[in-house]
Design an enzyme around this catalytic site. Structure first.
Site, PDB file in Angstrom:
ATOM      1  N   LYS A  45     -20.110 -15.031 -19.764  1.00  0.00           N
ATOM      2  CA  LYS A  45     -20.076 -14.799 -18.312  1.00  0.00           C
ATOM      3  C   LYS A  45     -19.135 -15.799 -17.637  1.00  0.00           C
ATOM      4  CE  LYS A  45     -24.651 -12.750 -18.332  1.00  0.00           C
ATOM      5  NZ  LYS A  45     -26.105 -12.964 -18.296  1.00  0.00           N
ATOM      6  N   GLN A  79     -30.717 -16.706 -16.070  1.00  0.00           N
ATOM      7  CA  GLN A  79     -30.629 -16.097 -17.396  1.00  0.00           C
ATOM      8  C   GLN A  79     -32.024 -15.936 -18.007  1.00  0.00           C
ATOM      9  OE1 GLN A  79     -27.790 -14.887 -18.790  1.00  0.00           O
ATOM     10  NE2 GLN A  79     -28.959 -14.193 -20.568  1.00  0.00           N
ATOM     11  N   ASP A 132     -28.136  -9.703 -10.048  1.00  0.00           N
ATOM     12  CA  ASP A 132     -28.812  -9.009 -11.153  1.00  0.00           C
ATOM     13  C   ASP A 132     -29.604  -7.800 -10.648  1.00  0.00           C
ATOM     14  OD1 ASP A 132     -28.585  -9.699 -13.840  1.00  0.00           O
ATOM     15  OD2 ASP A 132     -29.772 -11.534 -13.609  1.00  0.00           O
TER      16      ASP A 132
HETATM   17  N1  GUN Z   1     -30.868 -11.556 -20.425  1.00  0.00           N
HETATM   18  C1  GUN Z   1     -30.517 -10.430 -21.089  1.00  0.00           C
HETATM   19  N2  GUN Z   1     -29.962  -9.539 -20.246  1.00  0.00           N
HETATM   20  C2  GUN Z   1     -29.967 -10.112 -19.026  1.00  0.00           C
HETATM   21  C3  GUN Z   1     -29.513  -9.687 -17.747  1.00  0.00           C
HETATM   22  O1  GUN Z   1     -29.010  -8.583 -17.542  1.00  0.00           O
HETATM   23  N3  GUN Z   1     -29.682 -10.585 -16.741  1.00  0.00           N
HETATM   24  C4  GUN Z   1     -30.248 -11.793 -16.942  1.00  0.00           C
HETATM   25  N4  GUN Z   1     -30.380 -12.599 -15.881  1.00  0.00           N
HETATM   26  N5  GUN Z   1     -30.678 -12.220 -18.101  1.00  0.00           N
HETATM   27  C5  GUN Z   1     -30.524 -11.385 -19.143  1.00  0.00           C
END
Ligand code: GUN
Length: 308
Positions: A53, A97, A120
């Site tokens: 990311k 996360q 998100d």
């Molecule tokens: N962990 C796995 N997929 C995701 C996601 O789409 N967003 C977040 N914040 N954590 C994750």
């Protein structure tokens, strides 16, 4: 003829479009979109995701800030970190996360991200807007699936869509988006009976179950669209790293029947990160009220919402 949906190429194209939009902002003397990623503890997979990311942000000119908290972080410390980010004018999007260490309250943490920075789409306010059919922040994976369908000119209206999996991150928002796009949507899950028959009736199949090659190719409806959200690691001594990645669908046999199919890797995965960048840019573009923040009830925020 089967068309393989190239998520990697599509994501690159979207990233280039975002980079151009960011450049236009910064060249006009404005601050770039800013994304904060909060990671707690030392989950290996999370570390890999957070690194990609960050790299994606760098490549598109989005400012990124990682807040790495120790595995022993308390709930109060986590909430205080989020509170500060909620007020930080350099930060337009906040991502916590997942998974969080088990002693932390994930629900409370996610709900404490202000809705207008919730890139998100996990805050209940945004989940509610999605359910009302209002343009809002939508979880990145289902948003990426919709973008794939759109860019490959795949018609959705009136189609039978089957979503396998009912998670808050994928299945539920996916079903909401397909419903909004006028598909007839069925949501299947671990207790569903006669799954092969449902799959055989699906013009659009979205599999997000997390079980390697669970959906057999022979179940797939000929001429259908198969979107595989699964990313599963399976042991393979002949592979360079001793494992390989497979989806939730038996790819080879499904590809023989489907009209469109996404590969794993290189399908939905790259689109998820592209949509995180898109949501961060969208967060940057929300008009800011004179109070220096966007309240959901303020005109600034209302004006960006529109009935889809
Ligand atoms: N962990 C796995 N997929 C995701 C996601 O789409 N967003 C977040 N914040 N954590 C994750």
């Amino acid at each position: 003829m089967t068309t393989i949906i190239d998520g990697k190429q599509l994501a690159q194209q979207i990233r280039a479009e975002i980079a151009t939009a960011v450049k236009t902002l910064t060249e006009a003397g404005q601050i770039p979109p800013g994304l904060a990623v909060v990671i707690v503890g030392d989950n290996k997979a999370s570390r890999v995701y957070v690194n990609s990311k960050k790299k994606a942000c760098e490549e598109t000119g989005i400012y990124s800030r990682e807040i790495a908290l120790g595995a022993q972080t308390t709930q109060a410390e986590l909430l205080e970190t989020i509170r500060q980010l909620n007020q930080d004018p350099q930060i337009h999007g906040i991502l916590v996360q997942l998974p969080l260490p088990s002693h932390l309250n994930e629900f409370e943490a996610l709900q404490s991200v202000v809705p207008h920075k919730d890139v998100d789409g996990f805050n209940a306010v945004n989940v509610g807007y999605l359910s009302l059919g209002v343009d809002t922040f939508v979880p990145c994976t289902p948003l990426g699936v919709m973008e794939m369908l759109k860019r490959y000119n795949i018609a959705i209206e009136g189609k039978n869509a089957l979503v396998i999996g009912r998670s808050n991150i994928v299945g539920k928002p996916m079903a909401a988006l397909l419903t909004k796009a006028s598909a007839t949507v069925t949501v299947a899950h671990s207790r569903t009976r006669e799954l092969p028959a449902l799959i055989g009736n699906a013009d659009i199949l979205v599999a997000g179950i997390g079980k390697p090659e669970f959906v057999k190719g022979e179940w797939v409806k000929p001429g259908s669209v198969v979107i595989d959200v699964g990313i599963n690691s399976v042991d393979d001594p002949s592979a360079p790293r001793g494992y390989r990645l497979v989806g939730d669908v038996e790819y080879k046999s499904a590809a023989e029947r489907a009209a469109y199919i996404t590969p794993v890797p290189g399908g939905v995965g790259p689109m998820t990160i592209a949509m995180l960048l898109a949501n961060t840019l969208k967060a940057r573009q929300i008009p800011v009220s004179t109070a220096g923040h966007v309240a959901l009830t303020a005109e600034g925020h209302k004006s960006h919402l529109k009935l889809a």
